[in-house]
Design a protein around this motif. Sequence first.
Motif, PDB file in Angstrom:
ATOM      1  N   PRO A   1      24.893  86.129  15.483  1.00 53.14           N
ATOM      2  CA  PRO A   1      25.783  85.059  15.008  1.00 53.14           C
ATOM      3  C   PRO A   1      26.893  85.615  14.126  1.00 53.14           C
ATOM      4  O   PRO A   1      26.680  86.549  13.353  1.00 53.14           O
ATOM      5  N   GLU A   2      28.059  85.004  14.240  1.00 51.60           N
ATOM      6  CA  GLU A   2      29.194  85.382  13.405  1.00 51.60           C
ATOM      7  C   GLU A   2      29.677  84.160  12.630  1.00 51.60           C
ATOM      8  O   GLU A   2      29.840  83.077  13.204  1.00 51.60           O
ATOM      9  N   PHE A   3      29.949  84.371  11.351  1.00 58.83           N
ATOM     10  CA  PHE A   3      30.346  83.303  10.448  1.00 58.83           C
ATOM     11  C   PHE A   3      31.677  82.689  10.864  1.00 58.83           C
ATOM     12  O   PHE A   3      32.630  83.397  11.207  1.00 58.83           O
ATOM     13  N   PRO A  59      22.843  68.149   8.588  1.00 58.46           N
ATOM     14  CA  PRO A  59      22.061  69.122   7.812  1.00 58.46           C
ATOM     15  C   PRO A  59      20.797  68.484   7.237  1.00 58.46           C
ATOM     16  O   PRO A  59      20.595  67.267   7.332  1.00 58.46           O
ATOM     17  N   ILE A  60      19.986  69.297   6.635  1.00 59.58           N
ATOM     18  CA  ILE A  60      18.804  68.789   5.943  1.00 59.58           C
ATOM     19  C   ILE A  60      19.279  67.931   4.760  1.00 59.58           C
ATOM     20  O   ILE A  60      20.209  68.324   4.042  1.00 59.58           O
ATOM     21  N   SER A  61      18.656  66.794   4.603  1.00 58.06           N
ATOM     22  CA  SER A  61      19.063  65.852   3.572  1.00 58.06           C
ATOM     23  C   SER A  61      19.089  66.510   2.194  1.00 58.06           C
ATOM     24  O   SER A  61      18.128  67.182   1.793  1.00 58.06           O
ATOM     25  N   GLY A  62      20.206  66.324   1.498  1.00 56.03           N
ATOM     26  CA  GLY A  62      20.320  66.864   0.147  1.00 56.03           C
ATOM     27  C   GLY A  62      20.870  68.273   0.057  1.00 56.03           C
ATOM     28  O   GLY A  62      21.131  68.774  -1.033  1.00 56.03           O
ATOM     29  N   HIS A  63      21.042  68.903   1.214  1.00 53.93           N
ATOM     30  CA  HIS A  63      21.564  70.273   1.185  1.00 53.93           C
ATOM     31  C   HIS A  63      23.059  70.259   0.912  1.00 53.93           C
ATOM     32  O   HIS A  63      23.836  69.619   1.604  1.00 53.93           O
ATOM     33  N   VAL A  64      23.440  71.043  -0.077  1.00 57.27           N
ATOM     34  CA  VAL A  64      24.823  71.090  -0.524  1.00 57.27           C
ATOM     35  C   VAL A  64      25.671  71.984   0.389  1.00 57.27           C
ATOM     36  O   VAL A  64      26.790  71.674   0.724  1.00 57.27           O
ATOM     37  N   SER A  65      25.073  73.102   0.788  1.00 58.38           N
ATOM     38  CA  SER A  65      25.829  74.100   1.547  1.00 58.38           C
ATOM     39  C   SER A  65      25.639  73.886   3.040  1.00 58.38           C
ATOM     40  O   SER A  65      24.526  73.629   3.509  1.00 58.38           O
ATOM     41  N   LEU A  66      26.725  74.046   3.774  1.00 56.89           N
ATOM     42  CA  LEU A  66      26.675  73.926   5.232  1.00 56.89           C
ATOM     43  C   LEU A  66      27.546  75.013   5.833  1.00 56.89           C
ATOM     44  O   LEU A  66      28.664  75.264   5.385  1.00 56.89           O
ATOM     45  N   PHE A  67      26.999  75.675   6.834  1.00 59.14           N
ATOM     46  CA  PHE A  67      27.671  76.801   7.484  1.00 59.14           C
ATOM     47  C   PHE A  67      27.776  76.530   8.986  1.00 59.14           C
ATOM     48  O   PHE A  67      26.873  75.935   9.580  1.00 59.14           O
ATOM     49  N   TRP A  68      28.820  77.051   9.594  1.00 59.10           N
ATOM     50  CA  TRP A  68      28.924  77.124  11.054  1.00 59.10           C
ATOM     51  C   TRP A  68      29.022  78.596  11.454  1.00 59.10           C
ATOM     52  O   TRP A  68      29.772  79.380  10.846  1.00 59.10           O
ATOM     53  N   TYR A  69      28.264  78.930  12.501  1.00 53.79           N
ATOM     54  CA  TYR A  69      28.292  80.272  13.073  1.00 53.79           C
ATOM     55  C   TYR A  69      28.533  80.155  14.580  1.00 53.79           C
ATOM     56  O   TYR A  69      28.143  79.171  15.204  1.00 53.79           O
ATOM     57  N   GLN A  70      29.126  81.212  15.127  1.00 56.63           N
ATOM     58  CA  GLN A  70      29.328  81.311  16.569  1.00 56.63           C
ATOM     59  C   GLN A  70      28.519  82.493  17.084  1.00 56.63           C
ATOM     60  O   GLN A  70      28.587  83.585  16.515  1.00 56.63           O
TER      61      GLN A  70
END
Lengths: 114, 114
Positions: free
Chosen positions: B43-45, B25-36
């Motif tokens: 995209p679906e979460f 992820p982008i440095s320092g980003h707290v939230s991370l998501f995966w989508y299909q």
Amino acid sequence: AQSVTQPDIHITVSEGASLELRCNYSYGATPYLFWYVQSPGQGLQLLLKYFSGDTLVQGIKGFEAEFKRSQSSFNLRKPSVHWSDAAEYFCAVGLAGGYSTLTFGKGTMLLVSP
Amino acid sequence: GAGVSQSPRYKVAKRGQDVALRCDPISGHVSLFWYQQALGQGPEFLTYFQNEAQLDKSGLPSDRFFAERPEGSVSTLKIQRTQQEDSAVYLCASSQGNSGNTIYFGEGSWLTVV
């Protein structure tokens, strides 16, 4: 459950003509609304977002969108389309507050004719 | 880094094979998501991390899908015993944390199961 409807699967617009892509959402809470663009083989790029305030939001590349709560719509517009705008456009909705997973529509493919 | 980085960009797997998809992820980003994102769909979460904690995995389609982010930075999505219906683009996204922050997407990992 929340849902996003993009009624047009494909749209063809002549270069220089105006564009409007439709998006309707169903959401039980105050929504955050987004438009993303995806070029072939690329990830999603954010065009614009609406959180609150002025219902007409300006984005990158000359795009704008208008939030109409009474119609549950967030349509994307551009006054003059360029050939480089050909791509797939996704409308998405997220929940205000807390972390926000996004629910996407199925997308509208924009084709630009000479 | 400058953006969300995913690897591999393209993966062909034989049915039954295990695969691992990486997201930086982008440095320092707290939230991370995966989508299909299946072909022709939005995209679906799949799952959401806040730092190293997996707070939401409600979108994972089966127990063959597993995601981790052990140090709160890089994340790996693992798919065990791949099946043809797993063929899709897997998109990783990150944001600074709150729902008001922009979510940035990577270019995706294209998985084809043969």
